[in-house]
Design a protein around this motif. Structure first.
Motif, PDB file in Angstrom:
ATOM      1  N   GLN A  83     -94.185  38.119  60.273  1.00 29.09           N
ATOM      2  CA  GLN A  83     -92.837  38.214  59.721  1.00 29.09           C
ATOM      3  C   GLN A  83     -92.063  39.323  60.425  1.00 29.09           C
ATOM      4  O   GLN A  83     -92.627  40.363  60.775  1.00 29.09           O
ATOM      5  N   ASN A 106     -89.988  34.339  59.538  1.00 27.34           N
ATOM      6  CA  ASN A 106     -90.392  34.711  58.184  1.00 27.34           C
ATOM      7  C   ASN A 106     -91.608  33.933  57.705  1.00 27.34           C
ATOM      8  O   ASN A 106     -92.154  34.219  56.642  1.00 27.34           O
ATOM      9  N   SER A 107     -92.032  32.932  58.486  1.00 24.80           N
ATOM     10  CA  SER A 107     -93.164  32.105  58.066  1.00 24.80           C
ATOM     11  C   SER A 107     -93.726  31.360  59.271  1.00 24.80           C
ATOM     12  O   SER A 107     -93.120  31.335  60.355  1.00 24.80           O
TER      13      SER A 107
END
Length: 606
Positions: A83, A106-107
Motif C-alpha cells: 500500500q 491500495n490493494s
C-alpha cells in the motif's frame, strides 16, 4: 495469475497545559542560535512514485521479441509496497501510444489493474524518445506526492526512427529532449534506463546520457531474461537497499530447501524473487518451524511467465525456510530485497559555529516508526562512517564511527577555518541509510558566535534604565529559561521512557475458534508509548487495534488505555481501560476487534 487482496486537578493540570505554549515561545526565541532543531520531525517510511516508460515501436519486435520488458515492469510493480506507492505508465512510439496516470496502490487489485494495462499494450511504427521522456516528466509533475521518492524507469533500445512525412528532425527531437531532461533534473526525477540489445543494435550511449544527466543509472542487456534482475537493482538502489543473493539452484524435480534470514524486527516487507524459465512450486516455514500457506494473510504471491515473487509483510525475525521444486535441470535464481522502516539521524549539535582545532562529538541513532531504536545488536551488525565534506575544497574525509552500543559515535576535528557538511552513513549486507546533512562553520567571522553578529550601537530604551533594572530583566529571563528547561526535560523524560519485559500475543478467529501460534514481542525497542497495531505487525485487517495504547508504568508495570469501541476483558470480565488499566507480570487480557470478528489474547511477562 495468482494474487491475494490483502485484507485487511487543578494547578497540576494547568501547569501541563501551559508547557506546550511555553516551549513554543522558547523555541522561537532560541531557534536562530541552535543547530539541529529541524531534526525533531520524523518522516514516514519512504514511498515511491514511479513512471514506467516503454518504447512500443516496431523496432522492439527485434530487441524484445518475447515482450520480456512487460514481465519486468510487472515484477517491479509486484515489488512495490502493498500500500502507498504510486505507479504510472507511458508507452510511446513517435507519439504517446497509451498512458496511465499515477495510480496509488491500495490493494492487490490495483497492482493487477496496472499489469492488465501492460498486457494490453500494442506496438506501432516510428520512434521519438523525446516524446516519451517529456510525457513521463509531465505525469510525475501532475500527480507525484512531494513526500514520495519519484523516478522514471525507461525500457528502450535508444534509437529514434522518425516519420519522414511529418518533417521531424533529429535536431528538433534533441532540443525537446534536453528541455525535458533539464526539467527532470530540476524536479529531482532520476531516469533509470534499461537498454534492450537482443538484436545487437542498442544505442547504449544515448540511454546512458539520459541517466547521467538526471542522476539515475544505466543498464543494458543482451538477453531479455536479465530484465527482472535489473529491475530489482533499480528498486533497491532508489530506496537505499541492497539485493541479497540467497542461492541459485538447479531444479531436480524435488523440493530443495534454502534459508531466508530476516535480520531484525524493522523489516516492513521481504521480497523473495524466484526467477526461472519453467514454473516452480514453493513451500514456506516461519522461524518457529510452522508451515505458512502461500498465499495467506501476511504472505502475498505474484506469478508471471519468468518469475514468482513472494512478499512477506512485517515478517518475524529469524530464519525462514523456503522449499522450491523446479523442473529438472532448470536454473533457478533466488534474490531477496528487504524494505525497512529505519531512518538515520545525527543528534543535534550544540552549535553551528566552531574554530580551527575544535573537536566535535558526533552521535547518530536509528529510528523505527518514529521511535529511537535501542537494540544494540542492530547497531553492532552495521558499519558506520562520518562523511565530513570540506565545502571550501570539495574534499571528503571518512571517519569510522564506534558501534559497540546503541549509538554510532565518533569525533570530528575541525582542521581548517572552512565550512563543513557532516553526514553519517550506516550499512549492512541488505541496506544502507544516510542521515540528512548538517552544516557547521569554522570561518573566523562566525567562530564562537553561534552565527550571530554584533549589533551596532543605537538608541535603546533599556540602555537608559538603571543597572538594577537591567539586572532584574536578566534574572527574570534566566528564571524563565530554567523553567522552560525543566518543563522540556520532564516532557522528554516522559516521551523517551523505556519499557521492560515482553508481551505474548495470540489471535483467535471467533468464527472458527482457531488460534495463531503464540508470538513473543520484546518491548525494549519502544520509547514513550506504542499501540497494539504495531505489535500485530501493522496488519491492515487489524487496524482497529491502533486504539489500544501502552505506556510504561512504575515498578515494571504496563499501563493500557483503550479508545472508543474497543472491549477489553481481564479474568473474564469487562475492564475499564479508557483511563488506564495497570498490568503486572503474569496478567492476561483479551481485546475484541468487532470489525473482523477476532480477539487478541495478551499476556504481559517481565
Amino acid at each position: 495469475m495468482l494474487h491475494n487482496d490483502h485484507r485487511r486537578k487543578t494547578s497540576k493540570i494547568v501547569f501541563w497545559r501551559l508547557i506546550p505554549a511555553l516551549l513554543l515561545t522558547l523555541c522561537i526565541a532560541v531557534a536562530p542560535l541552535g543547530a539541529g532543531l529541524a531534526h525533531a520531525a520524523t518522516p514516514a517510511p519512504s514511498h515511491i512514485d514511479a513512471v514506467l516508460l516503454i518504447d512500443v515501436s516496431n523496432s522492439m519486435n527485434k530487441s524484445d521479441k518475447n515482450k520480456i520488458a512487460n514481465e519486468a515492469m510487472k515484477m517491479f510493480i509486484d515489488m512495490l509496497s502493498a500500500q502507498g506507492d504510486k505507479v504510472g505508465i507511458v508507452a510511446y512510439t513517435d507519439k504517446v501510444q497509451r498512458e496511465k496516470a499515477l495510480l496509488q496502490i491500495n490493494s492487490a487489485t490495483d497492482k493487477q489493474d496496472l499489469k492488465d494495462f501492460i498486457d494490453g499494450l500494442d506496438r506501432g511504427a516510428y520512434t521519438d524518445i523525446a516524446v516519451g521522456v517529456k510525457e513521463a516528466v509531465k505525469v510525475l509533475q501532475n500527480g507525484s506526492d512531494p513526500s514520495h521518492e519519484p523516478l522514471i524507469v525507461m525500457l528502450a533500445d535508444g534509437n529514434n526512427d522518425f516519420n519522414k512525412a511529418t518533417g521531424r528532425t533529429q535536431s528538433q527531437s534533441d532540443q525537446e529532449l534536453n528541455t525535458a531532461l533539464d526539467e527532470a533534473k530540476k524536479s529531482g526525477y532520476p531516469i533509470y534506463t534499461i537498454g534492450l540489445n537482443a538484436d545487437g543494435k542498442l544505442n547504449k550511449q544515448s540511454l546512458a546520457d539520459l541517466s547521467t544527466k538526471t542522476g539515475g543509472k544505466a543498464f543494458s542487456t543482451d538477453s531479455a531474461d536479465d530484465l527482472p534482475q535489473i529491475l530489482s537493482e533499480i528498486f533497491a538502489s532508489h530506496l537505499k537497499l541492497k539485493i541479497v543473493p540467497v542461492q541459485s539452484i538447479t531444479g531436480n524435480g524435488s523440493f530443495q530447501e534454502v534459508t531466508v534470514n530476516v535480520p531484525n524486527a524493522s523489516v516492513l516487507e521481504a521480497n523473495i524473487s524466484i526467477m526461472s524459465s519453467q514454473p516452480v512450486t514453493a513451500k514456506l516455514k516461519d522461524p518457529t518451524g510452522k508451515e505458512v500457506a502461500i498465499p495467506s494473510g501476511d504472505v502475498l504471491l505474484s506469478k508471471s511467465k519468468t518469475y514468482s515473487l513472494i512478499k512477506l509483510l512485517s515478517p518475524q525475525q529469524g530464519d525462514w525456510k523456503l522449499q522450491i521444486k523446479g523442473v529438472p535441470k532448470d536454473k533457478i535464481d533466488i534474490n531477496l530485497v528487504f524494505n525497512y522502516d529505519l531512518e538515520l539521524k545525527i543528534d543535534a549539535l550544540p552549535s553551528a559555529s566552531y574554530k580551527k582545532g575544535d573537536k566535535i562529538d558526533i552521535a547518530s541513532h536509528l529510528f523505527s516508526n518514529g521511535t529511537q531504536v535501542t537494540l544494540s545488536n542492530l547497531y553492532q551488525n552495521m558499519k558506520a562512517v562520518l562523511l565530513a565534506k570540506d565545502l571550501d575544497t570539495g574534499t571528503t574525509e571518512e571517519i569510522p564511527l564506534d558501534n559497540t552500543g546503541d549509538v554510532f559515535k565518533g569525533t570530528f576535528e575541525v582542521k581548517e577555518s572552512h565550512d563543513y557538511e557532516l553526514k553519517v552513513r550506516a550499512e549492512e549486507r541488505s541496506f544502507y541509510r544516510e542521515s540528512d546533512p548538517v552544516t557547521v562553520s569554522a570561518k573566523k567571522s562566525t567562530a564562537g558566535t553561534g552565527g550571530a553578529t554584533a549589533a551596532p550601537e543605537s538608541s535603546n530604551p533599556l540602555a537608559d534604565k538603571p543597572k538594577s533594572m537591567t539586572l532584574y530583566y536578566i534574572i527574570g529571563g534566566i528564571v524563565l529559561l530554567l523553567a522552560a528547561g525543566v518543563a522540556l526535560w520532564l516532557l522528554r523524560k516522559q516521551a523517551t521512557r523505556g519499557f521492560t519485559g515482553q508481551i505474548v500475543i495470540e489471535v483467535r478467529d471467533e468464527n472458527t475458534g482457531e488460534k495463531t501460534y503464540p508470538q513473543y514481542k520484546k518491548l525494549a525497542a519502544f520509547r514513550g508509548k506504542f499501540n497494539l497495531h504495531q505489535l500485530l505487525q501493522l496488519a491492515p485487517e487489524l487496524k482497529e487495534s491502533e486504539k489500544l495504547v501502552f505506556t510504561p508504568g512504575k515498578n515494571d508495570r504496563l499501563l493500557l488505555r483503550s479508545g472508543e469501541g474497543i472491549t477489553v476483558e481481564r479474568s473474564g470480565r469487562a475492564a475499564d481501560a479508557s483511563r488506564g488499566l495497570e498490568l503486572k507480570s503474569g496478567d492476561r487480557v483479551s481485546v475484541s476487534l468487532h470489525s473482523v470478528d477476532k480477539t487478541i489474547l495478551l499476556e504481559y511477562l517481565v
